[in-house]
Design an enzyme around this catalytic site. Sequence first.
Site, PDB file in Angstrom:
ATOM      1  N   TYR A  96       0.775  -1.143   0.005  1.00 20.86           N
ATOM      2  CA  TYR A  96      -0.091   0.063  -0.183  1.00 20.86           C
ATOM      3  C   TYR A  96       1.100   1.096   0.157  1.00 20.86           C
ATOM      4  O   TYR A  96       1.877   1.204  -0.460  1.00 20.86           O
ATOM      5  CB  TYR A  96      -1.202  -0.145   1.056  1.00 20.86           C
ATOM      6  CG  TYR A  96      -2.281   0.689   1.076  1.00 20.86           C
ATOM      7  CD1 TYR A  96      -2.941   0.312  -0.182  1.00 20.86           C
ATOM      8  CD2 TYR A  96      -2.609   1.948   1.451  1.00 20.86           C
ATOM      9  CE1 TYR A  96      -4.346   1.050  -0.593  1.00 20.86           C
ATOM     10  CE2 TYR A  96      -3.743   2.710   1.111  1.00 20.86           C
ATOM     11  CZ  TYR A  96      -4.662   2.202   0.196  1.00 20.86           C
ATOM     12  OH  TYR A  96      -5.685   3.097  -0.172  1.00 20.86           O
ATOM     13  N   LYS A 178      -5.539  -2.346  -0.468  1.00 24.05           N
ATOM     14  CA  LYS A 178      -6.459  -2.185   0.597  1.00 24.05           C
ATOM     15  C   LYS A 178      -6.867  -3.469   1.223  1.00 24.05           C
ATOM     16  O   LYS A 178      -6.999  -3.679   2.598  1.00 24.05           O
ATOM     17  CB  LYS A 178      -7.540  -1.189   0.264  1.00 24.05           C
ATOM     18  CG  LYS A 178      -8.193  -0.772   1.650  1.00 24.05           C
ATOM     19  CD  LYS A 178      -7.592   0.014   2.595  1.00 24.05           C
ATOM     20  CE  LYS A 178      -7.240   1.297   1.956  1.00 24.05           C
ATOM     21  NZ  LYS A 178      -8.163   2.683   1.993  1.00 24.05           N
TER      22      LYS A 178
END
Length: 394
Positions: A96, A178
């Site tokens: 991420y 995510k």
Amino acid sequence: MSEIVGRPRRNSIELVGAKAGTAMPAEMRQALNLRGLVPASVEDFTKQEMRAFQQLMSKPSSLEKYEFLANLRCINVNLFFRLVMNHFKEIAPIIYTPTVGEACLNYSHIYPFIYPGHMSVGLFITLGDVDNVDLVIQNYRESMTEHNDPEITVITDGSRILGLGDLGINGMAIPIGKLQLYVAAAGLNPARTLPIVLDFGTNSKKYQNDPLYLGTRQPRPDDETFYNATGKVLSALYRAFPDILVQFEDFSTDHAFGLLDQWRNKALCFNDDIQGTGSVILAGFISAVEQAGIAPTDQRILFVGAGSAGVGVAKQLVEYMMLEYNISEEQAKAMFWFVDSRGMITANRGDTLAAHKVYFARHDNDDTQCTSLEDALEYVKPTALIGLSTIYKA
């Protein structure tokens, strides 16, 4: 709908074998007719993880580390998540932020090399698909090696990715990343997560003219077409998976608020940029106020950034102040000031405010206009400063 011929499912031995890799027991190799086709050594999972981590750390750049991990997830999902969970501090910034931003910028160029061709990493839904989206969902179900309906989807249209702007289909790396964090940190079943990108076009000339761009090379649709198309997609998702949680991610600000307003009271959904960020900041605000020595209702809160995150957070704080301290909406709203790229947001600033900014536009500034953060700080004299701008060096 035309009849779909189901793809043959792999049996349980094949599924376990695919997840075991070099740890596959000898008897399983025999059952799968792999004797003599793979190295004879049978390793334990610790050695697998050690080798994978060494390979990961040998990559010279963060993007190459991202590519290695993306490919590993397709090859051996168990090893991938074992690696992520046991080395979370090192790997979270790769799968991420900040590395996912670089991956998004290069997504169309690296996609064929990080996902084996037969693997489904999620749904890529175009405007041409929306009238047959039930078929798309059925294709997804048929592609899965295990019979697990998703319990959560993260969905984006790539129109406002991080602070990078309109990336179109390249924004798919955000839902993927995510959901990987949710698996590692919250214990979700990776087989029950579904990343989705709505490939409705892009207004970026860079991607429209990029011969290697994998998305639809057309401008984004008007609002009526957008909401009609997303409505068909979401309705189909809830028909297929009635209990699914839909997380809206990185939509343009107006569409982020619009989708949330349309769906929040009739389906299980939330917007991470508006509500997820808001819940975290609200928790910090409650704790900070307790230590500040200034009465909560006397706070003067200045926001830097007036996008979906900033306005969404402020609205949550307004609701909290109303409920917790029994004050009116107007009293609570009066505690907030906003600065965007043009300065302090006021009703008489002279420009046309975006719809989501009107709620917090000041009417009590007389003729005072602050064109910079420094001017706003001097004028407002805030007790709290909250920065949620995506503008570089704001």
